[in-house]
Design a protein around this motif. Structure first.
Motif, mmCIF file in Angstrom:
data_model
loop_
_atom_site.group_PDB
_atom_site.id
_atom_site.type_symbol
_atom_site.label_atom_id
_atom_site.label_comp_id
_atom_site.label_asym_id
_atom_site.label_seq_id
_atom_site.Cartn_x
_atom_site.Cartn_y
_atom_site.Cartn_z
ATOM 1 N N LEU A 158 0.699 7.013 -31.438
ATOM 2 C CA LEU A 158 1.148 7.070 -30.146
ATOM 3 C C LEU A 158 0.697 7.980 -29.244
ATOM 4 N N ALA A 159 0.762 7.564 -27.838
ATOM 5 C CA ALA A 159 0.206 8.275 -26.778
ATOM 6 C C ALA A 159 1.749 8.857 -26.130
ATOM 7 N N VAL A 160 1.485 10.102 -26.162
ATOM 8 C CA VAL A 160 2.733 10.976 -25.683
ATOM 9 C C VAL A 160 2.191 11.881 -24.211
ATOM 10 N N ASN A 191 8.409 -2.466 -31.987
ATOM 11 C CA ASN A 191 8.377 -1.387 -33.142
ATOM 12 C C ASN A 191 8.094 -0.031 -32.943
ATOM 13 N N VAL A 192 7.835 0.271 -31.653
ATOM 14 C CA VAL A 192 7.443 1.575 -31.406
ATOM 15 C C VAL A 192 8.602 2.254 -30.517
ATOM 16 N N GLN A 193 8.867 3.592 -31.044
ATOM 17 C CA GLN A 193 9.761 4.436 -30.595
ATOM 18 C C GLN A 193 9.251 5.081 -29.331
ATOM 19 N N PRO A 194 10.351 5.098 -28.294
ATOM 20 C CA PRO A 194 10.031 5.735 -27.078
ATOM 21 C C PRO A 194 9.387 7.018 -27.307
ATOM 22 N N GLU A 215 7.480 0.789 -20.701
ATOM 23 C CA GLU A 215 6.515 1.888 -20.425
ATOM 24 C C GLU A 215 6.897 3.233 -20.900
ATOM 25 N N ASN A 216 7.851 3.469 -21.355
ATOM 26 C CA ASN A 216 8.220 4.777 -22.174
ATOM 27 C C ASN A 216 7.669 4.704 -23.480
ATOM 28 N N ARG A 217 7.069 3.757 -24.035
ATOM 29 C CA ARG A 217 6.490 3.751 -25.338
ATOM 30 C C ARG A 217 4.885 3.344 -24.964
#
Length: 509
Positions: A30-32, A221-224, A386-388
């Motif tokens: 993930l990009a955080v 399937n990606v979490q925020p 876009e929060n993911r």
């Protein structure tokens, strides 16, 4: 669907002659949006060079992995910078040629590792050593002789951890042993894994070198995972948006004026350009200053560019037999963005100062697949999600949602240089609180958002149509290699306006 025009500028024709969370059910990084380390970019804190995957016995190698000499350079004297950059471009040409030899002899290399060492890696090592020694000699003319560069001559063969190894079977694509939950094979990266000549390439896209199914994940399937820093007292809260179009006029070339000035096809992949229309490998600062611009405000003649996105739908582009295109394994229909937003924002804890004219900034790493994630700063998502943000996966967007690429550029400047030896160290990201490193000052941060209306690949079909960014051939069209480039050619009056708007907390255009 975005569709490119076929027009090219005369200049383009001249040039062409980590610490990351696991996606639930996705297996990707993930990009955080944490400010630590890569800070105002998207890479999470604590990141470092990824462990390179070496091909074990019986595992199918996918690419050539060479140390990045340019990224290791700390000092290059100004009078030798142009010559050094040309030699670094030669190193890239050598890797591309070696990769071509590898791709043409892939099965023989897999069957006999000695063949790969003797016929590909050994000649490449010798060629690289000659060029590295030239670079050392050039720097030695005007500065302290760099030590240890010769050790970077050897390269290795490695597997693709997202499906190019183990006979093309992906083990991390969110399914079961590389298959979807219905038992359908998802390792066909496009067009049944065949190249345009019908040759099986282990599901590695039409060009035979990516993307593969393991490079994609369902955004749902990606979490925020996006965390925005808190504004503090003294923050610069304003924005300035410059409107420069979507490259509807089709200005492309495979050059990179920042990294490889004076070298045609220095990027080995095609770039989209908005803003300055004089940008190619041979443009001088005066050329850029006098160049036409697609920006609505003519005071912004800056150059904004990034690798094109292609749809591997079997259609040939005008560059199908040209450098940067088909000659470098970049195939398919170039997509014109449906939207490009270029916004300069402030700092969460301080005011910003003006960018120097002709400042160069590169964000992300075009070689991140083999270099590791230290300089990676790609972010992939979908409208409405876009929060993911994804770093090393392309998103599969639901119906009605579009693919989004986002680049957050470095926002701290050393106060002296418009470029540096490795084209990185004159700028930096802020830390988790927005603080710039010692000796650096906050400047307006460019946030680049690019939207595409492309169909979601259907890996349950027998003939999925995939999209991918252009890349160096050996980078296998990996999403983590996405990057953006910026050359500041704002006139001084407009730059003062930008700073005043941002520091004053206003939203300006």
């Amino acid at each position: 669907m975005g569709r490119t025009s076929r027009k090219r500028s005369k200049l383009a024709n001249r040039a062409i002659a980590a610490s990351a969370a696991l996606i639930l059910g996705g297996g990707g990084l993930l990009a955080v949006n944490s400010y630590a380390s890569a800070g105002q970019g998207w890479w999470p804190s604590g990141h470092g060079k990824q462990n390179k995957i070496r091909a074990a016995a019986g595992q199918q190698v996918s690419t050539i992995d060479c140390p990045d000499v340019g990224d290791s350079l700390e000092v290059v004297p100004d009078d030798q910078r142009f010559a050094v950059d040309r030699q670094l471009a030669t190193l890239d040409n050598q890797i591309t040629a070696a990769y071509q030899r590898f791709a043409q002899n892939r099965q023989r290399v897999v069957a006999d590792r000695r063949y790969g060492e003797n016929q590909i890696l050994a000649p490449l090592r010798n060629e690289r050593l000659v060029i590295i020694q030239r670079i050392v000699a050039l720097i030695d003319r005007s500065a302290e002789r760099p030590k240890g560069l010769e050790k970077m001559a050897p390269c290795t063969l490695r597997a693709d951890d997202n499906g190019g190894g183990q006979n093309g079977n992906d083990q991390n694509d969110g399914g079961q042993n590389g298959n979807d939950q219905n038992g359908n094979d998802q390792n066909d990266g496009g067009q049944n894994g065949n190249d345009q000549n019908g040759n099986d390439q282990n599901g590695a896209g039409q060009a035979g070198n990516g993307p593969v199914a393991g490079d994609f994940v369902q955004i749902e399937n990606v979490q925020p995972n996006v965390r925005e820093p808190r504004n503090r007292r003294g923050a610069s809260r304003g924005t300035f948006t410059t409107e420069c179009g979507v490259n509807a006029n089709g200005k492309f070339n495979p050059d990179n004026i920042i990294v490889a000035p004076g070298v045609a096809n220095g990027a080995h992949h095609m770039h989209d350009y908005v803003g300055n229309q004089a940008n190619d490998a041979f443009a001088s600062d005066d050329d850029l200053a006098a160049g036409d611009t697609t920006c609505r405000n003519q005071g912004d003649r800056s150059s904004y560019y990034w690798p094109v996105l292609r749809l591997q739908n079997g259609q040939q582009e005008a560059d199908a037999n040209e450098d940067g295109g088909g000659n470098d394994q970049n195939v398919g229909e170039i997509q014109t963005p449906s939207e490009v937003t270029l916004t300069f924002v402030g700092n969460p804890r301080s005011k910003v100062t003006a960018m120097p004219r002709l400042l160069r900034i590169i964000t992300g790493d075009a070689k991140a697949f083999v270099n590791g994630d230290a300089n990676a700063n790609a972010s992939w998502s979908c409208t409405g999600f876009e929060n993911r943000q994804l770093k090393d996966k392309y998103p599969i967007c639901p119906e009605g949602s579009s693919v989004v690429r986002t680049f957050k550029f470095q926002s701290c400047w050393d106060g002296q240089n418009i470029d540096s030896a490795n084209h990185r160290t004159h700028v930096a990201f802020a830390d988790g609180s927005g603080r710039c490193p010692n000796g650096f000052r906050a400047i307006p941060q460019l946030v680049q958002r690019i939207v595409y209306d492309v169909p979601a690949p259907d890996f349950n079909s027998g003939n999925p149509v995939v999209f991918a960014v252009d890349s160096f051939p050996e980078q296998l069209h990996k999403p983590i290699t996405d990057h953006g480039d910026f050359v500041n050619v704002f006139d001084e009056r407009l730059m003062r306006t930008v700073v005043k708007c941002i520091n004053g907390g206003r939203s300006c255009r």
